[in-house]
Design an enzyme around this catalytic site. Structure first.
Site, PDB file in Angstrom:
ATOM      1  CD  GLU A 155      -2.944  -1.028  -0.223  1.00  0.00           C
ATOM      2  OE1 GLU A 155      -3.421   0.315  -0.492  1.00  0.00           O
ATOM      3  OE2 GLU A 155      -3.164  -1.989  -0.626  1.00  0.00           O
ATOM      4  CD1 TRP A 205      -1.243  -0.156  -3.997  1.00  0.00           C
ATOM      5  CD2 TRP A 205      -1.617   1.197  -6.003  1.00  0.00           C
ATOM      6  NE1 TRP A 205      -1.816  -1.063  -4.608  1.00  0.00           N
ATOM      7  CE2 TRP A 205      -2.032  -0.234  -6.098  1.00  0.00           C
ATOM      8  CE3 TRP A 205      -1.775   1.907  -7.127  1.00  0.00           C
ATOM      9  CZ2 TRP A 205      -2.623  -0.783  -7.101  1.00  0.00           C
ATOM     10  CZ3 TRP A 205      -2.390   1.522  -8.236  1.00  0.00           C
ATOM     11  CH2 TRP A 205      -2.670   0.421  -8.296  1.00  0.00           C
TER      12      TRP A 205
HETATM   13  P1  FAD Z   1      -3.071   2.612   4.905  1.00  0.00           P
HETATM   14  O1  FAD Z   1      -4.132   1.034   4.446  1.00  0.00           O
HETATM   15  O2  FAD Z   1      -2.781   2.308   6.580  1.00  0.00           O
HETATM   16  O3  FAD Z   1      -1.998   2.612   4.007  1.00  0.00           O
HETATM   17  C1  FAD Z   1      -0.784   3.076   4.585  1.00  0.00           C
HETATM   18  C2  FAD Z   1      -0.252   4.190   3.439  1.00  0.00           C
HETATM   19  O4  FAD Z   1      -0.281   3.757   2.211  1.00  0.00           O
HETATM   20  C3  FAD Z   1      -1.195   5.363   3.448  1.00  0.00           C
HETATM   21  O5  FAD Z   1      -1.109   6.390   4.541  1.00  0.00           O
HETATM   22  C4  FAD Z   1      -0.781   6.043   2.128  1.00  0.00           C
HETATM   23  O6  FAD Z   1       0.242   6.775   2.124  1.00  0.00           O
HETATM   24  C5  FAD Z   1      -0.420   4.702   1.271  1.00  0.00           C
HETATM   25  N1  FAD Z   1      -1.494   4.201   0.683  1.00  0.00           N
HETATM   26  C6  FAD Z   1      -2.487   3.438   0.944  1.00  0.00           C
HETATM   27  N2  FAD Z   1      -3.339   3.040  -0.115  1.00  0.00           N
HETATM   28  C7  FAD Z   1      -2.982   3.849  -1.005  1.00  0.00           C
HETATM   29  C8  FAD Z   1      -3.472   4.181  -2.339  1.00  0.00           C
HETATM   30  N3  FAD Z   1      -4.644   3.320  -2.851  1.00  0.00           N
HETATM   31  N4  FAD Z   1      -3.024   5.148  -3.145  1.00  0.00           N
HETATM   32  C9  FAD Z   1      -1.782   5.716  -2.761  1.00  0.00           C
HETATM   33  N5  FAD Z   1      -1.344   5.411  -1.570  1.00  0.00           N
HETATM   34  C10 FAD Z   1      -2.044   4.500  -0.656  1.00  0.00           C
HETATM   35  N6  FAD Z   1      -4.463   8.986  -0.268  1.00  0.00           N
HETATM   36  C11 FAD Z   1      -3.759  10.135   0.012  1.00  0.00           C
HETATM   37  O7  FAD Z   1      -2.725   9.787   0.732  1.00  0.00           O
HETATM   38  N7  FAD Z   1      -4.078  11.132  -0.320  1.00  0.00           N
HETATM   39  C12 FAD Z   1      -5.150  11.321  -1.182  1.00  0.00           C
HETATM   40  O8  FAD Z   1      -5.455  12.705  -1.484  1.00  0.00           O
HETATM   41  C13 FAD Z   1      -5.758  10.330  -1.576  1.00  0.00           C
HETATM   42  N8  FAD Z   1      -6.783  10.597  -2.383  1.00  0.00           N
HETATM   43  C14 FAD Z   1      -7.570   9.375  -2.747  1.00  0.00           C
HETATM   44  C15 FAD Z   1      -8.547   9.361  -3.540  1.00  0.00           C
HETATM   45  C16 FAD Z   1      -9.256   8.297  -4.058  1.00  0.00           C
HETATM   46  C17 FAD Z   1     -10.361   8.635  -4.900  1.00  0.00           C
HETATM   47  C18 FAD Z   1      -8.926   7.118  -3.775  1.00  0.00           C
HETATM   48  C19 FAD Z   1      -9.878   5.943  -4.246  1.00  0.00           C
HETATM   49  C20 FAD Z   1      -7.883   7.010  -2.856  1.00  0.00           C
HETATM   50  C21 FAD Z   1      -7.077   8.064  -2.465  1.00  0.00           C
HETATM   51  N9  FAD Z   1      -6.195   7.873  -1.688  1.00  0.00           N
HETATM   52  C22 FAD Z   1      -5.240   9.026  -1.085  1.00  0.00           C
HETATM   53  C23 FAD Z   1      -5.514   6.608  -1.160  1.00  0.00           C
HETATM   54  C24 FAD Z   1      -5.806   6.008   0.077  1.00  0.00           C
HETATM   55  O9  FAD Z   1      -7.294   6.024   0.016  1.00  0.00           O
HETATM   56  C25 FAD Z   1      -5.492   6.515   1.291  1.00  0.00           C
HETATM   57  O10 FAD Z   1      -3.984   6.693   1.307  1.00  0.00           O
HETATM   58  C26 FAD Z   1      -5.861   5.862   2.554  1.00  0.00           C
HETATM   59  O11 FAD Z   1      -7.165   5.588   2.647  1.00  0.00           O
HETATM   60  C27 FAD Z   1      -5.148   6.380   3.634  1.00  0.00           C
HETATM   61  O12 FAD Z   1      -5.460   5.570   4.951  1.00  0.00           O
HETATM   62  P2  FAD Z   1      -4.416   5.109   5.619  1.00  0.00           P
HETATM   63  O13 FAD Z   1      -3.273   5.787   6.179  1.00  0.00           O
HETATM   64  O14 FAD Z   1      -4.987   4.445   6.932  1.00  0.00           O
HETATM   65  O15 FAD Z   1      -3.986   3.821   4.796  1.00  0.00           O
END
Ligand code: FAD
Length: 484
Positions: free
Chosen positions: A282, A285
């Protein structure tokens, strides 16, 4: 890093940007090798960049406050200035008699060209300038496919960089700093007016988050001692705290991905290797999104897949407003949009469902959704937001095929089976039995009235009917799918 002692005798300027931390900060570390240091953060008012959204402004205020405290404790207070960095940085060099300027790299195309111009200018004046990585695990321009292009598919990209990601020891924060003899007056943070006043919409955001480096570290520890175990399975469930919620801390550079990877490797969690691998992927990504952005600087505005340039998007202000307010009549979509409004964050699975609903059920251009997220997300990120929106819309790199249209009812039933998430954010439905929580319109009148739900009054009827909207989206896609 410079080893020239005469340079280090003179003050160093360390320019903070998207790196609001003292630990694992290579620019600050380099500056700390000088006898004296001038830390500065500039609010760019030269209109050279996209303004940060409201939710991120709230975060920025608190993150800067925490950084001010940390740097003052170390001995070199942070100077806040507003204006054009192209003018302010050279002026500071002159007034402080600085020999060097250090910063950590940013990868947003607007910033990149600004940084290059400033670097060239300073070098032409014989000032030592050095920039460092840290925001990412890898340098996004360095990795290339066998045919010397950038990667457009995630899996081979991740394979290409994964092996090269060293689990390095993060740099410690400096133990102390000495302020430069000539420090300019700092502006007051409160004068930057980053916090909302009338109305103060940030109540739910305040309750949810602790901005700053310590908040980031605590969040990481909490995740590694809890939700990482089971992450591979649970990360799709919005009703429980199943993910790290580190994204806003990463967006503001309060923590580096290298610190996260290192802490994961050192952690004594009994999370399975699958949990660890899925989490690392993740983070991958995020790396991929930056790899795309740096190689396709127009990504925030232009379809990655140019077929979508002729897509017949709908001009639908009413639909857009219903989506923004969480009043579409589809509980899982509405819960997500309200979570976003209340807390500045939305669970990843629901981001996908909500974005799909906008672009496919309502046929509204992904750029309008991206803009709303940009303004309301505390983690709004120039690369991840754009790349993800394009991914969901079908126009992006390695995108979900357009014809894969999320069914908001099935998504709700699958990932929020007891409706906990919907009950939390759509309280007017909280007394509905789980069987109907994702499709209240199917509930018999007696069940609705027992739960206090009056469709069209206490909660809206669906603004579009799923099957019809799905067919309309497929018809629209047919118009462009054979384009060259
Ligand atoms: P975790 O599941 O704990 O993942 C750890 C880290 O991995 C995240 O903090 C993030 O940095 C990275 N990550 C995880 N999934 C993704 C992904 N699909 N794409 C890129 N990085 C990812 N993420 C943002 O940081 N900023 C945004 O502006 C953003 N906009 C989004 C818009 C849409 C339409 C979608 C579908 C996804 C978006 N994301 C964005 C990706 C993702 O939804 C978030 O990074 C994630 O929900 C953050 O929660 P977490 O830190 O608990 O993630």
């Amino acid at each position: 890093m410079t080893s020239d002692v005469s340079i280090q005798d003179q003050p160093a300027i360390v320019w903070f940007r998207s790196d609001l931390r003292t630990g694992d900060n290579a620019a600050l570390h380099a500056a700390s090798l000088h006898k004296t240091v001038l830390p500065v953060l500039i609010r760019d008012t030269s209109n050279g960049e996209r303004d940060v959204g409201g939710a991120r402004k709230w975060w920025l205020h608190h993150a800067v406050e925490r950084l001010q405290e940390a740097l003052a404790d170390l001995g070199a207070p942070l100077v806040l200035l507003s204006g054009n960095p192209e003018e302010l940085i050279p002026d500071l060099v002159t007034s402080a008699g600085a020999s060097a300027v250090y910063w950590n790299r940013r990868y947003d195309p607007d910033f990149k060209s600004l940084d290059s111009r400033i670097k060239e200018d300073l070098q032409s004046r014989d000032i030592h300038v050095e920039s460092f990585g840290g925001h990412l695990l890898h340098e996004p321009t360095r990795v290339r496919t066998g045919s010397d292009t950038h990667y457009k598919v995630y899996s081979p990209f991740w394979r290409a960089i994964e092996g090269g990601i060293e689990d390095r020891e993060p740099l410690p924060a400096p133990k102390s700093l000495k302020a430069a003899p000539t420090m300019p007056d700092s502006e007051e943070l409160s004068d930057w007016k980053l916090l909302p006043e009338k109305p103060d919409w940030a109540g739910g955001i305040r309750e949810t988050w602790t901005p700053g480096e310590t908040g980031a570290r605590d969040r990481l520890e909490e995740f590694l001692s809890g939700a990482i175990k089971g992450y591979a399975n649970d990360r799709d469930l919005p009703g429980i705290e199943s993910t790290s919620r580190l994204s806003p801390h990463l967006a503001h550079g309060e923590i580096t991905p290298a610190q996260i990877i290192h802490a994961l490797a050192e952690s004594d969690t009994d999370a399975s290797s699958k949990d660890r691998t899925v989490f690392r992927k993740e983070i991958g990504w995020r790396e991929f999104s930056y790899h795309l952005l740096i190689n396709e600087p127009d990504l925030p505005r232009v379809n990655h897949n140019s077929k979508f340039d002729d897509f017949p998007w709908n001009d639908d202000d009413e639909g857009l407003r219903a989506w923004q307010k969480g009043m579409t009549g589809y509980p899982i979509v509405d819960a997500g949009m309200r979570e976003l409004w209340q807390t500045g964050w939305m669970h990843n699975r629901i981001r996908m469902v909500a974005a799909s609903f906008l672009t496919k059920h309502l046929l509204i251009d992904w750029r309008l959704g991206e803009r709303w997220f940009w303004d309301t997300l505390v983690d709004a990120d120039p690369a991840s937001n754009t790349a993800s929106w394009q991914w969901v819309a079908g126009s992006g790199a390695d995108a979900a095929p357009y014809f894969r249209i999320f069914n908001p009812i099935i998504q709700g039933e699958k990932f929020d089976p007891d409706g906990d998430y919907v009950r939390k954010y759509v309280p007017e439905l909280c007394d509905l039995p789980s069987k109907y929580i994702h499709k209240p319109w199917d509930a018999p009148e007696g069940v609705l009235s027992k739960a206090g739900v009056r469709l069209g009054d206490t909660y809206p009827h669906p603004i579009v009917e799923h099957q019809k909207a799905r067919q309309r989206a497929l018809d629209a896609y047919d118009k462009i799918k054979d384009a060259a």
